[in-house]
Design an enzyme around this catalytic site. Structure first.
Site, short mmCIF file in Angstrom:
data_model
loop_
_atom_site.label_atom_id
_atom_site.label_comp_id
_atom_site.label_asym_id
_atom_site.label_seq_id
_atom_site.Cartn_x
_atom_site.Cartn_y
_atom_site.Cartn_z
N CYS A 376 1.29 20.81 -0.72
CA CYS A 376 -0.36 21.33 -1.27
C CYS A 376 -0.15 21.21 -2.91
O CYS A 376 0.93 20.90 -3.32
CB CYS A 376 -0.56 22.86 -0.79
SG CYS A 376 0.75 23.95 -1.33
N HIS A 537 -4.33 -8.59 -4.40
CA HIS A 537 -3.31 -9.47 -4.52
C HIS A 537 -2.62 -9.18 -5.78
O HIS A 537 -3.08 -8.64 -6.59
CB HIS A 537 -3.82 -10.93 -4.36
CG HIS A 537 -4.34 -11.32 -5.09
ND1 HIS A 537 -5.84 -11.09 -5.11
CD2 HIS A 537 -4.57 -12.29 -6.27
CE1 HIS A 537 -6.59 -11.50 -6.15
NE2 HIS A 537 -5.83 -12.29 -6.86
#
Length: 616
Positions: A376, A537
């Site tokens: 958290c 890419h």
């Protein structure tokens, strides 16, 4: 409107929560070593002013910038915050909350503007100088322009608060604070509004009442105690455990369902809150820093010398008033003792948080699980409670798995399973892309823990099969069906790119370093190519990390914002030769056919997608 306030509140608290440890360190030094502290020390007290003037605002500014634009945004946020600090000369927490995110936003826009315009070999030079120039400009602008505005705003707020205090109106703040807590806006109030005001007051008078307004555990304690005394069913049995979690553990959310079982009880906690604040004002109580979580232990740790009795008096009086007002309401409404009412109220709390109700575990775990991490904002409070709950359940079943709780930024690299709140999913997946993520709606009340224990029991009972010998690198096809993922939940674009790259790495096409090359390519120039498709890419230098040409396909039905457009299909590419060109040719055909492209956004037919991209 409520959800927008929640998001804004989470953003404000998100700048503070990761730095709570630094606030506590400063608070302890202040409480111990200032002239009026527990053990006054002239030399060590010199730490107090630099920490509150420089360290804490810079940390907030850095965190705010990082939330917007990563480490680079954090750098600019910190530099911009220094401009407003020097221009003000007083604690500039409000200024840091403005300049930090602004620094991240500006550098993000500047980086996009220069994308694909930087000559090869000059990337580092240009990136460093743009950061330096933008940082200098923001610091000067903050010093000259923003600082005076924030100082004026601070003075106005301070004046209004002082007038309210002098007029005895501060207790009526509980009319807003107590209902807001039930609506799960406590972090927004505490860390976004009251905390900065309190820290400024501490710098002037050594303590602040603002740290007590929202964190006071008295009203919740009085309410739960009333249920324990005057209820007669399962609600009575659940109250003692809830009291321990709330009062000693500091997790206030545990008593919210008990209020919602009968909305009239909101007046009880408001009355208790008002009585507590009145007592704090009357006795001059105050803390030196935010107690987080709001446990009685945290309150006492942040209490300066001379304020212990006033703080305890305010807590006890608020508990007593809440108890007295709650008693006739609880006794009069007999039907509230039905266990189903409590369960319904718990679900209502979840809906007020903008959540759905936990139903079933939706993960794909196999093999030996050695480490589970609860994550958290701060790595404490609710996540610590969740970790403890799951740890005990596993221990009872004789399952030996390490279960820890951490702040999202500190998720260890060996985490195999990460459990976090669904609203924090994007940050958690960015911090731990290697792990399996379980998203829950409530750290305290969720069926997922029992389901996870059952799942791990099954894994323990089944002897794992001998792994099949993997394909040699030269045998890997360009696209494998296992690398087509449909129906993924929307995340940030960088997270989506990392997910695509991780699949390439796990399948053996690339090394882990290629993922960074894909992210760098996206930062240089968007890989969104239109019609709902992006083809992330690597940059040219990333080709050294490619072991074999490969492609992965991820579908996000709700879309991902790539800046240039919404991508529903993210096609990760690692290409060293011409093997992938056939698939790219098929991709071009898809783009030209609007009907097919539209269908790919939501299709659940994996075989259809595979054939579409691998057809001759």
């Amino acid at each position: 409107m409520h959800m927008n306030i929640q998001r804004f509140g989470r953003f404000l608290s998100g700048m503070v929560m990761p730095n709570i440890g630094a606030f506590i360190a400063w608070g302890l030094i202040t409480a111990l070593f200032i002239p009026t502290g527990w053990i006054p020390n002239e030399n060590l007290s010199k730490l107090v002013e630099p920490m509150i003037i420089y360290l804490l605002p810079v940390l907030i500014g850095f965190t705010g910038g990082k939330m917007v634009a990563g480490i680079r945004g954090g750098l600019l946020g910190a530099v911009a915050t220094m401009g407003i600090i020097v221009g003000a000369g007083v604690p500039m927490f409000l200024g840091a909350m403005i300049m930090g995110p602004l620094g991240g936003f500006v550098i993000q826009k500047v980086d996009r503007m220069f994308a694909e315009k930087i000559p090869a070999g000059f990337e580092m030079l240009v990136n460093n100088f743009t950061a330096g120039i933008v940082g200098a400009g923001l610091a000067i602008a903050a010093y000259i322009g923003v600082g005076p505005v924030v100082i004026t705003l601070n003075l106005i707020i301070k004046g209004l608060v002082e007038k309210a205090a002098l007029a005895g109106l501060l207790p009526i703040a509980s009319l807003v604070i107590e209902p807001a807590k039930i609506l799960f806006l406590n972090n927004a109030l505490n860390h976004g509004v009251l905390g900065p005001m309190g820290i400024q007051q501490v710098s002037e008078s050594g303590k602040s009442i603002f740290f007590l307004l929202e964190t006071n555990p008295g009203p919740g304690l009085g309410l739960l105690l009333a249920y324990y005394v005057f209820s007669k069913s399962m609600v009575k049995q659940s109250a003692p455990g809830a009291m321990i979690i709330h009062f000693l553990g500091g997790i206030h959310e545990i008593y919210f369902p008990y209020v919602l079982m009968n909305p009239l009880l909101i007046f009880a906690v408001i009355a208790g809150g008002c009585a507590g604040v009145f007592t704090f004002v009357l006795l001059g109580a105050g803390l030196v820093a935010t107690p987080s979580p709001g446990s009685i232990f945290a309150l006492l740790a942040m209490t300066p010398k001379g304020s212990v009795l006033p703080v305890l008096a305010g807590v006890l009086i608020s508990a007593a008033v809440t108890f007295i007002v709650s008693a006739p309401i609880i006794k009069r409404r007999k039907f509230l003792e039905d266990e189903e009412k409590l369960e319904t109220a718990k679900e209502q709390v979840k809906r007020l948080k903008g959540q759905k109700i936990d139903t079933e575990l939706n993960i794909n775990l196999d093999g030996e699980i050695k480490k589970i991490v609860f994550a958290c904002d701060a790595g404490m409070g609710s996540s610590a409670m969740g970790a403890s709950t799951l740890r005990n359940k596993l221990k009872k079943q004789g399952i030996h798995v390490e279960v820890v709780n951490e702040a999202i930024e500190n998720i260890p690299t060996d985490a195999q399973v990460v459990i976090t709140h669904e609203n924090l999913s994007t940050r958690a997946k960015l911090a731990a892309p290697q792990a399996e993520h379980i998203l829950i709606k409530d750290f305290i009340e969720t069926p997922v823990y029992d389901q996870l224990v059952e799942h791990l029991e099954k894994l323990k009972a089944v002897k794992p099969e001998k792994p099949r010998e993997s394909l040699r690198i030269d045998e890997l096809p360009v696209l494998q069906k296992k690398n087509i993922r449909l129906g993924e939940k929307s995340v940030g674009k960088i997270e989506a790119i990392k997910m695509a790259g991780q699949l390439l790495a796990e399948s053996g096409y690339v090394t882990e370093d290629y993922i960074d090359a894909m992210v760098q390519r996206e930062n240089d120039l968007s890989t969104y190519i239109g019609n709902g498709i992006a083809i992330p890419h690597g940059v040219a230098s990333g080709k050294m990390q490619i072991r074999k040409t490969g492609i992965t396909i991820l579908q996000f039905p709700e879309g991902i914002d790539f800046g240039e457009g919404m991508a529903h299909l993210v096609v990760g590419i690692a290409g060293v030769g011409n093997e992938h060109l056939a698939i790219l040719s098929n991709l071009a055909s898809v783009m030209e056919d609007d009907e097919i492209a539209e269908g790919l956004k939501t299709t659940t037919d994996l075989e259809y997608v595979y054939k579409l991209f691998t057809k001759k």
